[in-house]
Design an enzyme around this catalytic site. Structure first.
Site, PDB file in Angstrom:
ATOM      1  N   ASP A  67       0.818  -1.212   0.000  1.00 11.12           N
ATOM      2  CA  ASP A  67       0.000   0.000   0.000  1.00 11.12           C
ATOM      3  C   ASP A  67       0.854   1.265   0.000  1.00 11.12           C
ATOM      4  OD1 ASP A  67       0.957  -0.358   2.570  1.00 11.12           O
ATOM      5  OD2 ASP A  67      -0.996  -0.639   3.491  1.00 11.12           O
ATOM      6  N   ASN A 136      -7.292  -3.038  14.445  1.00 10.67           N
ATOM      7  CA  ASN A 136      -8.668  -3.323  14.023  1.00 10.67           C
ATOM      8  C   ASN A 136      -8.742  -4.500  13.042  1.00 10.67           C
ATOM      9  OD1 ASN A 136      -7.610  -2.268  11.695  1.00 10.67           O
ATOM     10  ND2 ASN A 136      -8.890  -0.436  11.643  1.00 10.67           N
ATOM     11  N   HIS A 138      -6.974  -4.827  10.260  1.00 16.21           N
ATOM     12  CA  HIS A 138      -6.722  -4.543   8.832  1.00 16.21           C
ATOM     13  C   HIS A 138      -5.430  -5.211   8.358  1.00 16.21           C
ATOM     14  CE1 HIS A 138      -4.373  -0.483   9.533  1.00 16.21           C
ATOM     15  NE2 HIS A 138      -3.576  -1.511   9.642  1.00 16.21           N
ATOM     16  N   GLU A 143      -9.409  -1.898   5.479  1.00 11.73           N
ATOM     17  CA  GLU A 143     -10.014  -1.635   6.784  1.00 11.73           C
ATOM     18  C   GLU A 143     -11.249  -2.511   6.966  1.00 11.73           C
ATOM     19  OE1 GLU A 143      -8.340   0.040   8.737  1.00 11.73           O
ATOM     20  OE2 GLU A 143      -7.612   1.952   7.971  1.00 11.73           O
TER      21      GLU A 143
HETATM   22  P1  PGA Z   1       2.445  -1.751  12.857  1.00 14.46           P
HETATM   23  O1  PGA Z   1       1.313  -1.651  11.724  1.00 14.46           O
HETATM   24  O2  PGA Z   1       3.392  -2.806  12.411  1.00 14.46           O
HETATM   25  O3  PGA Z   1       3.081  -0.374  12.841  1.00 14.46           O
HETATM   26  O4  PGA Z   1       1.770  -2.073  14.129  1.00 14.46           O
HETATM   27  C1  PGA Z   1       0.737  -2.802  11.250  1.00 14.46           C
HETATM   28  C2  PGA Z   1      -0.354  -2.459  10.265  1.00 14.46           C
HETATM   29  O5  PGA Z   1      -1.051  -1.450  10.464  1.00 14.46           O
HETATM   30  O6  PGA Z   1      -0.525  -3.203   9.293  1.00 14.46           O
END
Ligand code: PGA
Length: 264
Positions: A67, A136, A138, A143
């Site tokens: 992304d 959450n 995702h 999302e």
């Molecule tokens: P993080 O993010 O590794 O910074 O916790 C993970 C994500 O949002 O996919």
């Protein structure tokens, strides 16, 4: 789903990196799916160390990132292209021209999404996809409520994700609310998936992913449908799973079997 529970984040990074190193040794022109966020950083450090010690070469590897923020160019310090250069690509022998991140500055983001899908197919698909997971649930910027069949597309970020990522932006700095992300359908097409999670703040999302129902409310639960997925998590991220001992037992038995067969 294969769930590997390890002591801490350092062990998770090592175990995850080993999976990638073995993949590249088996297939030197592997197509990697890569991720940003704080969790993969330690794994990238392991890959850089492996490259520096001559254990692995990325010369024939190509990659697609999950992304990118829509509205940021690749030179913006908060862009995911910039992150990947800094955290990995600048330190290994991968051909930069073979590394793809969705173009956050595309004039026509909708056709850029179609092109991204096309480019993945042209390469023969992703051999191994690295994922983090949001609190959450995702994966990428898919999302909750994302279609489980979704493809690369423009996606609006949730308030929770914007707040989680605000720490990377200065107080007066523009923080995008839109992104381009591979879809859940795109991710499910990769031949293997490795999801990393560390820390107690991921425990709820991990429980929903492994033991919850298949639901768009937890996008990572779609991985229950994938044939080759491994979750590499630490004790803290595993702390809400109902059946930790069972997952540990399975992993121990798997290791014993592989040893007996002389495979890794
Ligand atoms: P993080 O993010 O590794 O910074 O916790 C993970 C994500 O949002 O996919």
């Amino acid at each position: 789903m294969k769930v590997v529970i390890l002591k801490d984040a350092a062990e998770v990074a090592k175990y995850g990196a080993d999976i990638f190193i073995k993949q590249i040794k088996r297939k030197p022109d592997s197509v990697l799916g890569l991720a940003t966020g704080s969790t993969p950083v330690a794994l990238y450090k392991e890959l850089i160390a492996a490259y520096q010690s001559g254990r692995v070469s990325f010369k024939n590897v190509s990659s697609f990132n999950l992304d990118e923020y829509l509205g940021l160019t690749g030179t913006h310090p908060q862009s995911y292209r910039y992150f990947m250069n800094q955290q990995l690509f600048d330190h290994i022998d991968i051909e930069k021209s073979q590394t793809a991140v969705p173009p956050g500055d595309a004039e026509d983001p909708f056709s850029a999404c179609e092109q991204y899908e096309h480019n993945i197919k042209q390469k023969g698909g992703i051999d191994i996809q690295l994922l983090g997971i949001g609190r959450n649930g995702h994966i990428g910027f898919n999302e909750p409520s994302s279609s489980l069949m979704s493809r690369t597309r423009v996606k609006t970020l949730t308030r929770a994700t914007i707040d989680d990522n605000a720490r990377f932006f200065g107080p007066d700095e523009y923080q995008p609310h839109l992104s381009i992300t591979m879809g859940i359908g795109t991710i499910l097409e990769s031949k293997k998936v490795v999801l990393l999670a560390t820390g107690a703040n991921k425990a709820e999302a991990i429980k929903a992913t492994v033991e919850g129902p298949l639901t768009a409310a937890c996008p990572a639960s779609a991985l229950q449908m994938h044939e080759h997925v491994v979750l590499v998590i630490d004790e803290a991220a595993a702390s809400q799973l109902a059946d930790v001992d069972f997952y540990k037992h399975i992993e121990m038995e798997n290791q014993k079997l592989l040893e007996r067969l002389g495979r890794d």
